[in-house]
Write an enzyme that holds these catalytic residues in place. Structure first.
Site, PDB file in Angstrom:
ATOM      1  N   ILE A 197       9.216  61.269  39.294  1.00 18.33           N
ATOM      2  CA  ILE A 197       8.808  61.895  38.038  1.00 18.33           C
ATOM      3  C   ILE A 197       7.469  62.567  38.287  1.00 18.33           C
ATOM      4  CG2 ILE A 197       8.185  61.520  35.617  1.00 18.33           C
ATOM      5  CD1 ILE A 197      11.107  61.005  36.111  1.00 18.33           C
TER       6      ILE A 197
ATOM      7  N   GLY B 216       8.037  56.635  30.027  1.00 17.74           N
ATOM      8  CA  GLY B 216       9.311  55.936  30.175  1.00 17.74           C
ATOM      9  C   GLY B 216      10.438  56.790  30.701  1.00 17.74           C
ATOM     10  N   TYR B 217      10.102  57.949  31.304  1.00 16.38           N
ATOM     11  CA  TYR B 217      11.156  58.827  31.822  1.00 16.38           C
ATOM     12  C   TYR B 217      11.946  58.162  32.949  1.00 16.38           C
ATOM     13  CZ  TYR B 217       9.125  62.806  29.283  1.00 16.38           C
ATOM     14  OH  TYR B 217       8.678  63.654  28.307  1.00 16.38           O
ATOM     15  N   GLY B 218      11.253  57.417  33.820  1.00 14.38           N
ATOM     16  CA  GLY B 218      11.915  56.832  34.981  1.00 14.38           C
ATOM     17  C   GLY B 218      13.025  55.868  34.601  1.00 14.38           C
ATOM     18  N   ALA B 219      12.739  54.942  33.681  1.00 16.17           N
ATOM     19  CA  ALA B 219      13.744  53.965  33.254  1.00 16.17           C
ATOM     20  C   ALA B 219      14.878  54.643  32.493  1.00 16.17           C
ATOM     21  CB  ALA B 219      13.081  52.900  32.380  1.00 16.17           C
TER      22      ALA B 219
ATOM     23  N   GLU C 128      24.421  56.631  47.155  1.00 17.63           N
ATOM     24  CA  GLU C 128      23.089  56.452  47.737  1.00 17.63           C
ATOM     25  C   GLU C 128      22.083  57.279  46.949  1.00 17.63           C
ATOM     26  OE1 GLU C 128      20.523  57.475  51.772  1.00 17.63           O
ATOM     27  OE2 GLU C 128      22.516  58.353  51.461  1.00 17.63           O
TER      28      GLU C 128
ATOM     29  N   TYR D  37       5.754  51.215  47.345  1.00 16.44           N
ATOM     30  CA  TYR D  37       5.284  51.618  46.026  1.00 16.44           C
ATOM     31  C   TYR D  37       6.430  51.711  45.019  1.00 16.44           C
ATOM     32  CZ  TYR D  37       1.053  52.823  48.593  1.00 16.44           C
ATOM     33  OH  TYR D  37      -0.071  52.759  49.382  1.00 16.44           O
TER      34      TYR D  37
ATOM     35  N   GLN E 145       4.279  60.271  33.911  1.00 13.84           N
ATOM     36  CA  GLN E 145       4.753  58.958  34.333  1.00 13.84           C
ATOM     37  C   GLN E 145       4.436  57.820  33.376  1.00 13.84           C
ATOM     38  OE1 GLN E 145       3.486  58.264  38.351  1.00 13.84           O
ATOM     39  NE2 GLN E 145       4.879  59.791  39.208  1.00 13.84           N
ATOM     40  N   VAL E 146       3.994  58.101  32.187  1.00 16.40           N
ATOM     41  CA  VAL E 146       3.686  57.017  31.251  1.00 16.40           C
ATOM     42  C   VAL E 146       4.569  57.073  30.010  1.00 16.40           C
ATOM     43  CG1 VAL E 146       1.301  56.780  32.010  1.00 16.40           C
ATOM     44  CG2 VAL E 146       1.842  58.417  30.210  1.00 16.40           C
TER      45      VAL E 146
END
Length: 439
Positions: A179, A187-190, A173, A216, A184-185
């Protein structure tokens, strides 16, 4: 539980400290230096020791040699004589340069791991303001949870994911994912999610992720391979994961033969292979010269489309041209999309986001013969079922009226329906060409 020793093994820095050492990718994402190669490269690279990183990385994927320009983040390979390139995300480039690292931590009482967890806690509390701060802290420090953090060296946490593994049930889970707003621009999240997928698969028997996403975050999770369609049997996860009001349950099924950090390269290779297959059954790859009839702009004459070289072979017909000229969606679609998105994001919308669960409210469908909810409206919009604005307004009215019909005036649901309807009416009135549709 992840020990400090295991964490250090997953993030060896030796392969990035020597500028001329070729890296060998292992399945568990550890980079290992080959002894003979390292010794040779050290002798050849004495004049480049101040660069701080190697310039190119070569690896074989799917039988093709893939070359990565680490400094520029450009990946190149040749397939059937055609060169393919794509640019890596800034986060990938920064990792290759040694500026950031992805580290798995848990509450093992070591000083450095506790510092990382505290950094994650602070980011989650800032980026998830609706979550109680004490609740976030309790789960981040909970020893049954693990976290993967994005760390800018030496030790600045810029984001991460906290998750709870259920190894025997083969799923995990995702509890928190965020981030820092200033990062946040890049590409850290992906990139973070790809790291997590590879790490979890290589260190456990987990095959699925489940998470509750707010409105969101749904878009982000969809891009990472999550879907609202839950294929896992309820008996596997029901009662084990945390249920959030207003959240949408999403699932990700991980592919066993994919290394997610190489997904971009693999997709490019698949595209190349697909193009090769298409060339065996089609002539679409042939580039033909322009039509002579258009050279003299002062004497343009009509031309039969069927005489244009390649057009007939491509399967074109006059009927296809007429179909292409027809607008696919009406002018009201954009307005509907905007209104529906704002409805879904409204604070009073959470009771209406999904269809009423018959198991939780057994007699609901005995009273309500024409049920409607915002997710069903979204599906209808995507399927181009709203031919005019009146159809959309009719469904919205169903949502509000059904709620008031089933619930009493003094209930919170009745009041939520009134609040959301008032908001809906105001949004429609803001559009001049549709304002007359609101009484």
């Amino acid at each position: 539980m992840v020990t400090k020793h295991q964490i250090e093994e997953d993030h060896l820095d030796g392969a990035t400290t020597d500028p001329e050492v070729k890296r060998v990718k292992l399945e568990n994402n550890v980079e290992e230096i080959q002894p003979e190669q390292a010794e040779t490269n050290k002798q050849e690279g004495t004049d480049k020791e101040n660069k701080g990183k190697f310039e190119k990385e070569t690896e074989r994927i799917g039988g093709s040699e893939v070359v990565t320009d680490v400094e520029k983040g450009i990946v190149k390979f040749e397939f059937d004589g055609v060169e393919y390139t794509f640019k890596e995300r800034p986060s990938v480039v920064e990792e290759n340069e040694g500026k950031i690292e992805f580290r798995v931590v848990n509450n093992d009482n070591t000083k450095e791991n506790m510092m990382v967890l505290t950094g994650l806690k602070n980011i989650f509390q800032k980026q998830l303001p609706k979550m109680p701060k004490e609740y976030i802290a309790r789960l981040v420090y909970d020893r049954s949870h693990l976290s993967m953090a994005v760390i800018r060296k030496p030790l600045t946490v810029v984001g991460g994911i906290t998750y709870r593994p259920f190894d025997k049930r083969e799923f995990a889970e995702i509890v928190f994912c965020a981030i820092s707003s200033t990062e946040q621009v890049r590409g850290y999240g992906a990139h973070l999610m790809n790291h997590l997928k590879d790490y979890v698969r290589n260190t456990s028997n987990i095959k699925y992720f489940l998470t509750y996403a707010d409105n969101y975050a749904i878009g982000y999770f969809k891009k990472q391979g999550f879907t609202k369609e839950i294929t896992l049997d309820k008996s596997i996860w029901m009662g084990y994961i945390k249920d959030y009001e207003g959240g949408t349950l999403m699932q990700c099924s991980m592919l066993p033969r994919i290394r997610y950090l190489d997904a971009g390269k693999i997709l490019l290779l698949q595209e190349a292979a697909l193009r090769r297959k298409i060339r065996t059954i089609s002539k679409s790859h042939i580039v033909r010269p322009g039509l002579e009839q258009f050279k003299d702009l002062n004497n343009i004459k009509p031309i039969d489309p069927m005489t244009i070289p390649g057009l007939k072979e491509a399967g074109w017909t006059p009927e296809m041209d007429a179909l292409a000229q027809r607008p696919k969606r009406g002018p009201h679609d954009a307005a509907i999309q905007n209104i529906l998105t704002e409805l879904q994001n409204h604070a009073a919308a959470w009771p209406f986001l999904q269809p009423v669960n018959k198991e939780e409210v057994p007699d609901y469908y005995d009273f309500i013969k024409e049920p409607m909810d915002l997710s069903t409206m979204e599906i209808k919009l995507e399927s181009n079922k709203y031919q005019k604005m009146e159809d959309f307004i009719y469904d919205a009215r169903l949502v509000f009226n059904n709620c008031r019909m089933y619930n009493g005036e003094n209930t919170s649901y009745y009041k939520y329906a009134n609040r959301l309807e008032k908001f809906f009416n105001n949004k429609v009135k803001e559009i001049p060409e549709y304002s007359h549709l609101i009484d």
